[in-house]
Write an enzyme that holds these catalytic residues in place. Structure first.
Site, PDB file in Angstrom:
ATOM      1  N   LYS A 295      33.503  33.961  55.429  1.00 16.36           N
ATOM      2  CA  LYS A 295      32.960  32.689  54.973  1.00 16.36           C
ATOM      3  C   LYS A 295      31.795  32.258  55.864  1.00 16.36           C
ATOM      4  O   LYS A 295      31.865  32.380  57.095  1.00 16.36           O
ATOM      5  CB  LYS A 295      34.064  31.631  55.002  1.00 16.36           C
ATOM      6  CG  LYS A 295      33.663  30.246  54.511  1.00 16.36           C
ATOM      7  CD  LYS A 295      34.862  29.313  54.568  1.00 16.36           C
ATOM      8  CE  LYS A 295      34.524  27.899  54.141  1.00 16.36           C
ATOM      9  NZ  LYS A 295      35.703  27.002  54.221  1.00 16.36           N
TER      10      LYS A 295
ATOM     11  N   SER B  85      36.874  24.566  50.402  1.00 17.88           N
ATOM     12  CA  SER B  85      35.510  25.007  50.635  1.00 17.88           C
ATOM     13  C   SER B  85      35.357  26.512  50.765  1.00 17.88           C
ATOM     14  O   SER B  85      34.239  27.010  50.903  1.00 17.88           O
ATOM     15  CB  SER B  85      34.976  24.335  51.904  1.00 17.88           C
ATOM     16  OG  SER B  85      35.740  24.716  53.050  1.00 17.88           O
TER      17      SER B  85
ATOM     18  N   SER C 278      41.181  23.747  52.237  1.00 10.78           N
ATOM     19  CA  SER C 278      40.065  24.626  51.899  1.00 10.78           C
ATOM     20  C   SER C 278      40.403  26.106  51.805  1.00 10.78           C
ATOM     21  O   SER C 278      39.578  26.897  51.362  1.00 10.78           O
ATOM     22  CB  SER C 278      38.918  24.433  52.892  1.00 10.78           C
ATOM     23  OG  SER C 278      38.292  23.198  52.686  1.00 10.78           O
TER      24      SER C 278
END
Length: 503
Positions: free
Chosen positions: A87, A165, A189
């Site tokens: 990520k 996220s 997330s």
């Protein structure tokens, strides 16, 4: 779709390396080919690194060849050569683009200046990053639609959100680009995108995964790194890789027994567990979500566990924690913006930051320091209150008579089905919609306890629905054990070829 997720996971791939049926170069090239073919529709991976990934895969292939020649096992590197994605928020990689979804960092072509402790652990384990994945700006929302890179699509339906996220990572794993991917969870997330994309998403205990060397008490201690996976066994093996503290960490999770591993939990006999079930205050969860939660409760009851519905820790759904979290998060955003201003040597402006985050930073700047300290103290009092609900050590318990604490709490992940892209990023109603959709995720971030999202049902449109289980502080083992028991009983929806044709 294949019924067995294990045909498509990192553990199976590593076993194929050991058997000589394939090698990391071939596997990494296949991942890069899928990335090239699928990513234009998904927008999941924003910084591919094909040349470096293939070079690292060559080194891993050589290690496996030497092991096979010596008839040795994986030498403590069970996931050596497995492709993954990282990520683009945290997990810094020296020399790699690192933009955190922020336009001003894209304009600066900002790159990491060091390898984080977490990335060093992944690299030392031999895992190979094919690229960095899309994230909302600074990871502050539960959909992945940054202005800097545009939205990531859900592989199950390209019009739907993949969650956030860690939505780019979830989309990459669900689409089969890679079997596992890094994420982090400061307000659902990891768990939200796992639920939206049909994956297993484990949020570890606070302090289990180090944020060294760049970060300390990340987001007031709410945020923790982890991995999104296709199977429970991959979740366990990945946690074994990344759960190594660094000197000076502000929190350290309870260690395992000497010689133990999280993978051991997959084969550890479970006692009869006491499991509470809650779908929140009345009418908070939609009918499909309630049915999915009840279905898992029924399965657990059939497996011999003691189930009690409409039960949760006292204050679990209190609106007071949301008020205090606003203080912590807005002050944290103000500090993040100020930190970038210091690093860049210039003031930050509204042209640099997306409106919702700029507003959050402005609010944080307006609050006195005492408000931040008071908020943390109030959340600490709440945490002590709710944590008395959980049994501290379910394994090895000599039976349940007289037992007055709970081993697990089962809840939904989201209150409704996965929304369309644009729904949660609406400038007028997005914040209210997020609050309505996500009343079940922030509690574990405040308490610091572990929670796991499992894909156990489909919504009326055939998209995945997730439920989550919470365990007491430091008890990832019990979460992994019960999750594996659910998987073995056929409780996870299939994941293989997706029910749509990607270009």
């Amino acid at each position: 779709m294949p019924a067995d997720r294990r045909n498509h996971d990192a553990t199976a791939l590593a076993a194929a390396f050991a058997a000589g049926n394939t090698d990391p170069v071939e596997a990494t090239q296949a991942a890069l080919d899928r990335l090239e073919r699928l990513n234009p529709a998904l927008n999941a991976v924003i910084h591919p690194r094909p040349e470096r990934a293939l070079a690292e895969a060559g080194e891993a292939s050589q290690r496996w060849a030497e092991r096979r020649a010596a008839s040795s096992d994986h030498d403590g590197m069970p996931l050596d050569g497995v492709p993954m994605a990282v990520k683009d928020l945290g997990c810094e990689q020296a020399g790699e683009f690192h933009h955190a979804g922020a336009r001003f960092l894209v304009d600066l072509e900002w790159r990491g200046t060091l390898d984080s402790h977490l990335y060093r652990l992944l690299r030392d384990a031999g895992m190979i990053s094919v690229g960095r994945t899309n994230t909302p700006e600074f990871g502050t929302t539960i959909t992945t639609e940054p202005a800097a890179y545009g939205p990531t699509a859900n592989p199950w339906d390209l019009t739907r959100s993949p969650g956030g996220s860690s939505g780019g990572s979830a989309a990459a794993v669900a689409a089969g680009i890679v079997p596992v991917a890094h994420g982090n969870d400061g307000g659902g997330s990891i768990r939200v995108p796992a639920a939206a994309c049909g994956l297993v998403g484990l949020k570890p205990t606070r302090g289990r995964v180090s944020t060294a060397p760049r970060l300390g008490e990340h987001r007031g201690g709410f945020a923790v790194d982890g991995m999104l996976t296709r199977t429970v066994r991959d979740a366990a093996r990945c946690l074994d890789v990344i759960s190594r503290p660094a000197p000076g960490d502000p929190y350290v999770a309870p260690p395992l027994e000497p010689g133990a591993s999280f993978a051991d939990a997959l084969v550890t006999p479970l006692p009869r567990l006491r499991i509470a079930v809650s779908t929140g205050i009345p009418n908070r969860a939609s009918e499909p979500v309630r049915r999915a939660t009840e279905q898992v409760a029924s399965l657990l009851d059939g497996l011999g566990h003691r189930i009690e519905t409409d039960t949760a820790p006292d204050g679990w759904f209190s609106p007071d924690i949301a008020d205090q979290m606003i203080v912590v998060r807005t002050v944290g955003m103000a500090a993040e913006v100020a930190g970038w201003a210091e690093r860049l040597g210039r003031p930050m402006t509204p042209d640099d930051i997306e409106p919702a985050n700029w507003w959050s930073a402005e609010l944080g700047r307006s609050l006195p320091a005492s408000a931040y300290v008071q908020a943390l103290e109030e959340l600490a009092r709440w945490r002590r209150r709710v944590m008395s609900f959980w049994d501290p050590s379910p394994f090895g318990r000599p039976g349940t008579p007289g037992h007055d604490r709970w081993d697990l709490l089962l809840t939904p992940v989201l209150a409704d089905v996965t929304p369309p892209l644009g729904y949660l990023s609406d400038p007028l109603d997005g914040a209210r919609r997020i609050a309505d959709l996500a009343p079940f995720v922030n509690q574990a971030n405040v308490s610091g306890q572990p929670a796991i999202s499992l894909p156990t049902a489909h919504d009326p449109d055939g998209l995945p629905l997730g439920v989550q289980l919470h365990a007491g502080h430091g008890n990832e083992q019990i979460l992994l054990a019960i999750a594996q028991q659910i998987a073995d009983a056929g409780g996870l929806i299939p994941l293989g070829d997706l029910p749509l044709e990607l270009p």
